[in-house]
Each structure stands twice: as structure tokens, then as C-alpha cells.
Design a protein around this motif. Structure first.
Motif, PDB file in Angstrom:
ATOM      1  N   SER A  28      34.467  49.393  48.807  1.00 33.51           N
ATOM      2  CA  SER A  28      35.840  48.934  49.054  1.00 33.51           C
ATOM      3  C   SER A  28      36.149  48.933  50.549  1.00 33.51           C
ATOM      4  O   SER A  28      36.890  48.075  51.041  1.00 33.51           O
ATOM      5  N   PHE A  29      35.579  49.891  51.300  1.00 38.43           N
ATOM      6  CA  PHE A  29      35.709  49.878  52.757  1.00 38.43           C
ATOM      7  C   PHE A  29      35.056  48.634  53.354  1.00 38.43           C
ATOM      8  O   PHE A  29      35.559  48.051  54.316  1.00 38.43           O
ATOM      9  N   ALA A  30      33.894  48.237  52.803  1.00 35.04           N
ATOM     10  CA  ALA A  30      33.148  47.120  53.370  1.00 35.04           C
ATOM     11  C   ALA A  30      33.958  45.830  53.329  1.00 35.04           C
ATOM     12  O   ALA A  30      33.886  45.019  54.262  1.00 35.04           O
ATOM     13  N   ALA A  31      34.729  45.619  52.275  1.00 34.10           N
ATOM     14  CA  ALA A  31      35.573  44.424  52.216  1.00 34.10           C
ATOM     15  C   ALA A  31      36.610  44.435  53.331  1.00 34.10           C
ATOM     16  O   ALA A  31      36.920  43.396  53.924  1.00 34.10           O
ATOM     17  N   TRP A  56      29.661  54.216  37.240  1.00 34.03           N
ATOM     18  CA  TRP A  56      28.416  53.474  37.420  1.00 34.03           C
ATOM     19  C   TRP A  56      28.407  52.117  36.743  1.00 34.03           C
ATOM     20  O   TRP A  56      27.760  51.183  37.244  1.00 34.03           O
ATOM     21  N   LYS A  57      29.087  51.989  35.605  1.00 31.95           N
ATOM     22  CA  LYS A  57      29.018  50.741  34.839  1.00 31.95           C
ATOM     23  C   LYS A  57      30.229  49.835  35.036  1.00 31.95           C
ATOM     24  O   LYS A  57      30.196  48.680  34.587  1.00 31.95           O
ATOM     25  N   VAL A  58      31.278  50.333  35.650  1.00 30.70           N
ATOM     26  CA  VAL A  58      32.476  49.515  35.859  1.00 30.70           C
ATOM     27  C   VAL A  58      32.766  49.349  37.346  1.00 30.70           C
ATOM     28  O   VAL A  58      32.737  48.233  37.878  1.00 30.70           O
ATOM     29  N   LEU A  59      33.041  50.465  38.035  1.00 28.86           N
ATOM     30  CA  LEU A  59      33.448  50.363  39.434  1.00 28.86           C
ATOM     31  C   LEU A  59      32.351  49.797  40.322  1.00 28.86           C
ATOM     32  O   LEU A  59      32.610  48.945  41.183  1.00 28.86           O
ATOM     33  N   LEU A  60      31.121  50.263  40.152  1.00 25.25           N
ATOM     34  CA  LEU A  60      30.036  49.806  41.022  1.00 25.25           C
ATOM     35  C   LEU A  60      29.726  48.314  40.847  1.00 25.25           C
ATOM     36  O   LEU A  60      29.672  47.573  41.840  1.00 25.25           O
ATOM     37  N   PRO A  61      29.521  47.788  39.619  1.00 28.85           N
ATOM     38  CA  PRO A  61      29.293  46.336  39.500  1.00 28.85           C
ATOM     39  C   PRO A  61      30.471  45.496  39.987  1.00 28.85           C
ATOM     40  O   PRO A  61      30.269  44.479  40.661  1.00 28.85           O
ATOM     41  N   VAL A  62      31.691  45.925  39.645  1.00 28.10           N
ATOM     42  CA  VAL A  62      32.866  45.161  40.101  1.00 28.10           C
ATOM     43  C   VAL A  62      32.944  45.161  41.624  1.00 28.10           C
ATOM     44  O   VAL A  62      33.262  44.139  42.242  1.00 28.10           O
ATOM     45  N   SER A  63      32.648  46.303  42.245  1.00 32.22           N
ATOM     46  CA  SER A  63      32.680  46.376  43.708  1.00 32.22           C
ATOM     47  C   SER A  63      31.662  45.442  44.341  1.00 32.22           C
ATOM     48  O   SER A  63      31.960  44.752  45.326  1.00 32.22           O
ATOM     49  N   LEU A  64      30.456  45.405  43.785  1.00 35.26           N
ATOM     50  CA  LEU A  64      29.420  44.534  44.339  1.00 35.26           C
ATOM     51  C   LEU A  64      29.793  43.059  44.204  1.00 35.26           C
ATOM     52  O   LEU A  64      29.664  42.278  45.153  1.00 35.26           O
ATOM     53  N   VAL A  65      30.250  42.661  43.021  1.00 37.69           N
ATOM     54  CA  VAL A  65      30.630  41.260  42.805  1.00 37.69           C
ATOM     55  C   VAL A  65      31.792  40.879  43.713  1.00 37.69           C
ATOM     56  O   VAL A  65      31.807  39.808  44.339  1.00 37.69           O
ATOM     57  N   TRP A  66      32.785  41.759  43.802  1.00 41.42           N
ATOM     58  CA  TRP A  66      33.946  41.478  44.647  1.00 41.42           C
ATOM     59  C   TRP A  66      33.548  41.384  46.110  1.00 41.42           C
ATOM     60  O   TRP A  66      34.053  40.518  46.850  1.00 41.42           O
ATOM     61  N   LEU A  67      32.643  42.240  46.561  1.00 43.80           N
ATOM     62  CA  LEU A  67      32.211  42.207  47.953  1.00 43.80           C
ATOM     63  C   LEU A  67      31.488  40.896  48.274  1.00 43.80           C
ATOM     64  O   LEU A  67      31.693  40.309  49.347  1.00 43.80           O
ATOM     65  N   VAL A  68      30.659  40.415  47.334  1.00 46.06           N
ATOM     66  CA  VAL A  68      29.988  39.128  47.543  1.00 46.06           C
ATOM     67  C   VAL A  68      31.016  38.010  47.627  1.00 46.06           C
ATOM     68  O   VAL A  68      30.920  37.096  48.477  1.00 46.06           O
ATOM     69  N   MET A  69      32.046  38.049  46.773  1.00 45.20           N
ATOM     70  CA  MET A  69      33.090  37.031  46.815  1.00 45.20           C
ATOM     71  C   MET A  69      33.842  37.061  48.137  1.00 45.20           C
ATOM     72  O   MET A  69      34.096  36.015  48.761  1.00 45.20           O
ATOM     73  N   ALA A 129      46.272  45.161  50.915  1.00 41.74           N
ATOM     74  CA  ALA A 129      46.482  45.371  49.478  1.00 41.74           C
ATOM     75  C   ALA A 129      46.807  44.061  48.786  1.00 41.74           C
ATOM     76  O   ALA A 129      46.541  43.909  47.584  1.00 41.74           O
ATOM     77  N   VAL A 130      47.356  43.103  49.525  1.00 36.87           N
ATOM     78  CA  VAL A 130      47.650  41.772  48.972  1.00 36.87           C
ATOM     79  C   VAL A 130      46.438  40.865  49.098  1.00 36.87           C
ATOM     80  O   VAL A 130      46.100  40.132  48.167  1.00 36.87           O
ATOM     81  N   LEU A 131      45.756  40.907  50.245  1.00 36.27           N
ATOM     82  CA  LEU A 131      44.587  40.060  50.456  1.00 36.27           C
ATOM     83  C   LEU A 131      43.368  40.548  49.680  1.00 36.27           C
ATOM     84  O   LEU A 131      42.540  39.736  49.247  1.00 36.27           O
ATOM     85  N   LEU A 132      43.235  41.866  49.516  1.00 40.47           N
ATOM     86  CA  LEU A 132      42.071  42.459  48.848  1.00 40.47           C
ATOM     87  C   LEU A 132      42.535  43.371  47.715  1.00 40.47           C
ATOM     88  O   LEU A 132      42.331  44.585  47.741  1.00 40.47           O
ATOM     89  N   PRO A 133      43.170  42.824  46.681  1.00 39.46           N
ATOM     90  CA  PRO A 133      43.736  43.699  45.630  1.00 39.46           C
ATOM     91  C   PRO A 133      42.683  44.472  44.851  1.00 39.46           C
ATOM     92  O   PRO A 133      42.904  45.616  44.471  1.00 39.46           O
ATOM     93  N   VAL A 134      41.505  43.856  44.615  1.00 40.92           N
ATOM     94  CA  VAL A 134      40.467  44.554  43.849  1.00 40.92           C
ATOM     95  C   VAL A 134      39.934  45.743  44.644  1.00 40.92           C
ATOM     96  O   VAL A 134      39.711  46.831  44.094  1.00 40.92           O
ATOM     97  N   SER A 135      39.741  45.569  45.950  1.00 37.42           N
ATOM     98  CA  SER A 135      39.296  46.685  46.792  1.00 37.42           C
ATOM     99  C   SER A 135      40.315  47.809  46.785  1.00 37.42           C
ATOM    100  O   SER A 135      39.946  48.995  46.752  1.00 37.42           O
ATOM    101  N   PHE A 136      41.583  47.456  46.802  1.00 31.11           N
ATOM    102  CA  PHE A 136      42.636  48.481  46.785  1.00 31.11           C
ATOM    103  C   PHE A 136      42.619  49.261  45.477  1.00 31.11           C
ATOM    104  O   PHE A 136      42.702  50.502  45.478  1.00 31.11           O
ATOM    105  N   ILE A 137      42.481  48.568  44.365  1.00 29.21           N
ATOM    106  CA  ILE A 137      42.451  49.254  43.062  1.00 29.21           C
ATOM    107  C   ILE A 137      41.220  50.149  42.953  1.00 29.21           C
ATOM    108  O   ILE A 137      41.305  51.295  42.481  1.00 29.21           O
TER     109      ILE A 137
END
Length: 443
Positions: free
Chosen positions: A181-184, A332-345, A207-215
Motif C-alpha cells: 500500500s505504501f508502494a502505490a 495471505w489470500k485476500v490482502l496480498l493478492p488484492v495489493s499486488l493487482v492494485w499496485l500493477v493497476m 484516500a480518494v485517488l488510491l482508495p484500495v491502498s487506503f483500505i
């Protein structure tokens, strides 16, 4: 006048030694004072949520309850467990508490410019800043976990050891998602400096531009601080008291202080990275030009920190503690995959914007593949034939006390039936029927 992000670091490193000392003392006093308020506030808010009175004896409206608790802990007997590694046992609370204070050194409490004067010397409202300030925060937070792990190991007891091991696994699981989330934020701000990150949130907060990172960060910060519903290292129902079971007096108080200071620090980091830091909220900054100058920024970041502390308290008063497998699955199965996909986006969007693509083109190039992938998964779930429910295989019985102490059954094993006394309901019914029949004949 708004400073360019590249100019903010030039204001640091020029303070005289006495001013650095004053600012360090202020940061320490700010953290301790916020902790004292947060403890009373937590007990009051949770009592209100649970329809209880809460602290009401010490001071007006019970506001001095934290001070009374501190005095009580200082006067309690300081025990050292006989089987403990005494050096590590004593150092563990110190290792847990000191990094909690150190991480706050790079949090900006005001603009990077020399806008305030302390005894005639102009200085920024921040102890210091670094080009890699957020990496410093991650490193210091990781060191603080060692205090908990060493406390559990040095106590020479089983339950504290389990609490310490849980804490290390918890830190590894959730610090990865926090770092992503920091990387974004790094990608959008172009810097790891906290003062430059705040400067780059003009006019829109991250928090508005990167809502997924904030959550993701909000969830990870609750796990990092061992707070409910993620307070598994000190789960009273399972581990008696967790890693701090064998501690008392001031050493126990230092663990509690470290927990609450960590809460304040992660709340300040969330405010800095996603909520505009020391900047005033949108409605205020539009009609009041001086809201972001002078000493006023200290008020805005304090309010944001207190709101996030209320979020911690709200979670504790409403959510039950998770099971450990649920907690690890979430990390491991929710936050980590979502973080990786969001960071690529985020990286893709940022690269396209830097190349000059319009907003509509960016949405098309990034959104279309995501929609195609989601539709593919949906079609697969619809087309995939449902598996027939198979009858469970015959399970083997086992003796739970064969090794001298009771153990739960493993997969594929089943407990023997519990012997029960035959039900007396039919006999009682027959007796009642006989009594009723006799009474009817007599009449």
C-alpha cells in the motif's frame, strides 16, 4: 505560497541542538499525552457502546483514570520469573517501547517551511525528514515486534511463547500488504519523504485517488498493532494473557504504552499518506487562507489522529476476535493478492498518464482487461459442472486420552460416542398417564 515537493527537504538539518532537543521532548510529550487521553476515551466509548458507565471516580468525569492506572502499575510488585532469561526478560519491554516513539520522528505536524518561531528561531513543524522516511518507519516498526517475540521467549512459559510466535507471524503476514500500500503512494507522489507526500496531496487526498491502498493500509495497521479483532498474540481466552502473561508493574505498563503509541503512530502515518497530513479538510481550506499556516496545522492532524483512534475503539467495541486461520487467510489470500493487482493497476495508470494518454484511453486500456478477466471467471463458474456431494469416508475412532492428556481429533478421526444415561421421559410420561387414569376412575 506552496512549495515544490523537491524543495521541502532543504528545510531540515539546520536546527541548533537545543531546538532539536525541544522538538524531541515535544514529540514525546505529544505521544504520551495522546495515549493518556486515548485510554480514557477507549474505556468511555466502549462503556457507552455496551450500555455501561465506565470510569467515573478519578477526576472530573473519570478523566484522570489513566493517571490512576499508571500510579497503580508503578506501585505493584515487580516480579521476575525464576525460569526466565533475565537479561532478555528485562530488555524486551524496552525494545518494544522505544521504536514506537522513534517512528514518530518523521511525521510532519505542519508545513515544511520555516513558518513557526521557537524562541526567535524559525523551524519546520517536524522533528526531521528523510528521502526514505517511510522505509525508516517500516524498519523501526519491524524492530518493535522483536520486543514482543523476545518477551514471549524469555518468560520460559508456554503461553507467552505462543503469543510471541503469533506476533511474529502476524507481523510478516500484514507488513507485506502494508508495504505494497505504501508502494502505490510512492508511485503517485514520486517520493518516500513524508513532507513531500503531504505536499503532493494538493488538492486531492490519496484516500480518494488510491482508495484500495487506503483500505488495505487501515486493515494492516490494525493487524500490526495487535488490536481487536486481530489481538491474537494476547488472546485471553486461549493464551491466558499472551506474550505479557509473566510481566507486572512498570514492565507490563511499557508494553501497554508501546501498544497505544503504535496506535497513534500508525494513525499519524495514515493521516500523512492518505488524508492530507496536516492540511485542513476541504470545506475549511476553501474559505480560510490561513488554515494551513502557523500553528493551525497541528490542530488538523491531531483531529485526524483522534478520528482514527476512534476507529480502533469502534472495532474493539463491535467485532469479535477472529480465529487464527481466518486471520492468516485474510492476510495471505485476500490482502496480498488484492495489493499486488492494485499496485500493477496503479503503476499502469501512472505510466499511461506520464506518456500523455487521455483519461478515457487510460480507463479503456486498464479497465477492459479487468472486465474480460472477471467475465471469464464468471463464465467458468457458470459452465463448470457442480461436483456431487460425496459421502464421507468411514472415520476411525481414537482414544483422546491415549497419551495421558486429552487431544482433539485429527482429520479422518472421530470421537467415540459419549455414554449417556437413558432418558427418563417415557417413564415419567407413563407415570403421569397412570396417575391421570387413576384419578379419572375415582371420580
Amino acid at each position: 505560497m506552496t512549495l515544490a515537493a523537491s524543495d521541502t527537504l532543504s528545510f531540515f538539518g539546520h536546527d541548533p541542538w537545543w531546538l532539536v532537543l525541544i522538538k524531541a521532548v515535544f514529540v514525546f510529550a505529544f505521544l504520551v499525552g495522546t495515549v493518556l487521553i486515548a485510554i480514557v476515551w477507549e474505556r468511555k466509548v466502549v462503556a457507552w457502546m455496551q450500555l455501561r458507565i465506565g470510569p467515573n471516580r478519578h477526576g472530573p468525569w473519570g478523566m484522570l483514570q489513566s493517571l490512576a492506572d499508571g500510579i497503580k502499575l508503578a506501585l505493584k510488585e515487580d516480579l521476575v520469573v525464576t525460569g526466565a532469561d533475565k537479561v532478555v526478560y528485562v530488555l524486551a519491554p524496552i525494545v518494544a517501547a522505544i521504536p514506537a516513539f522513534m517512528a514518530f520522528a518523521v511525521i510532519p505536524l505542519g508545513p515544511a517551511g520555516n513558518e513557526i518561531s521557537i524562541f526567535g528561531t524559525r523551524t519546520p513543524m517536524q522533528l526531521t525528514d528523510l528521502p526514505i522516511a517511510l522505509l525508516y518507519i517500516l524498519a523501526v516498526a519491524s524492530v518493535g515486534i522483536y520486543g514482543i517475540v523476545l518477551a514471549g521467549w524469555s518468560s520460559g512459559s508456554t503461553y507467552p511463547l505462543l503469543g510471541g510466535l503469533r506476533s511474529s507471524a502476524q507481523m510478516i503476514s500484514y507488513e507485506i500488504a502494508m508495504g505494497l500500500s505504501f508502494a502505490a503512494v510512492f508511485i503517485y507522489s514520486g517520493s518516500m519523504s513524508t513532507s513531500e507526500i503531504v505536499a503532493s496531496q494538493q488538492p486531492t487526498w490519496f484516500a480518494v485517488l488510491l482508495p484500495v491502498s487506503f483500505i488495505i493500509y487501515v486493515i494492516a495497521m490494525v493487524g500490526e498493532t495487535n488490536r481487536a479483532p486481530f489481538d491474537l498474540p494476547e488472546a485471553e481466552g486461549e493464551l491466558v494473557g499472551g506474550f505479557n502473561t509473566e510481566y507486572s508493574s512498570l514492565k507490563f505498563a511499557m508494553f501497554m504504552l508501546a501498544e497505544y503509541v503504535n496506535m497513534v503512530t500508525v494513525s499519524a502515518v495514515a493521516s500523512t499518506l492518505f488524508l492530507g497530513g496536516w492540511r485542513a479538510p476541504y470545506p475549511i481550506s476553501t474559505f480560510w487562507a490561513g488554515a494551513n499556516h502557523g500553528w493551525w496545522p497541528l490542530l488538523w492532524i491531531t483531529i485526524k489522529i483522534q478520528l482514527l483512534l476512534f476507529f480502533f475503539i469502534w472495532l474493539r467495541g463491535t467485532l469479535p476476535r477472529l480465529r487464527y486461520d481466518q486471520f492468516m487467510k485474510l492476510g495471505w489470500k485476500v490482502l496480498l493478492p488484492v495489493s499486488l493487482v492494485w499496485l500493477v493497476m496503479v503503476a499502469t495508470v501512472r505510466a499511461l498518464r506520464n506518456e500523455g494518454y487521455q483519461f478515457g484511453q487510460v480507463v479503456l486500456y486498464v479497465g477492459a482487461p479487468i472486465v474480460v478477466i472477471l467475465l471469464a471467471f464468471l463464465i467458468r463458474d457458470l459452465v463448470k459442472p457442480k461436483e456431487k456431494d460425496e459421502l464421507p469416508a468411514e472415520q476411525a475412532e481414537f482414544d483422546p486420552t491415549a497419551d495421558g492428556y486429552p487431544v482433539p481429533p485429527l482429520p479422518g478421526q472421530s470421537l467415540p460416542p459419549v455414554p449417556r444415561r437413558p432418558s427418563r421421559a417415557p417413564k415419567l410420561q407413563d407415570a403421569l398417564n397412570g396417575a391421570h387414569h387413576s384419578s379419572s376412575e375415582g371420580s
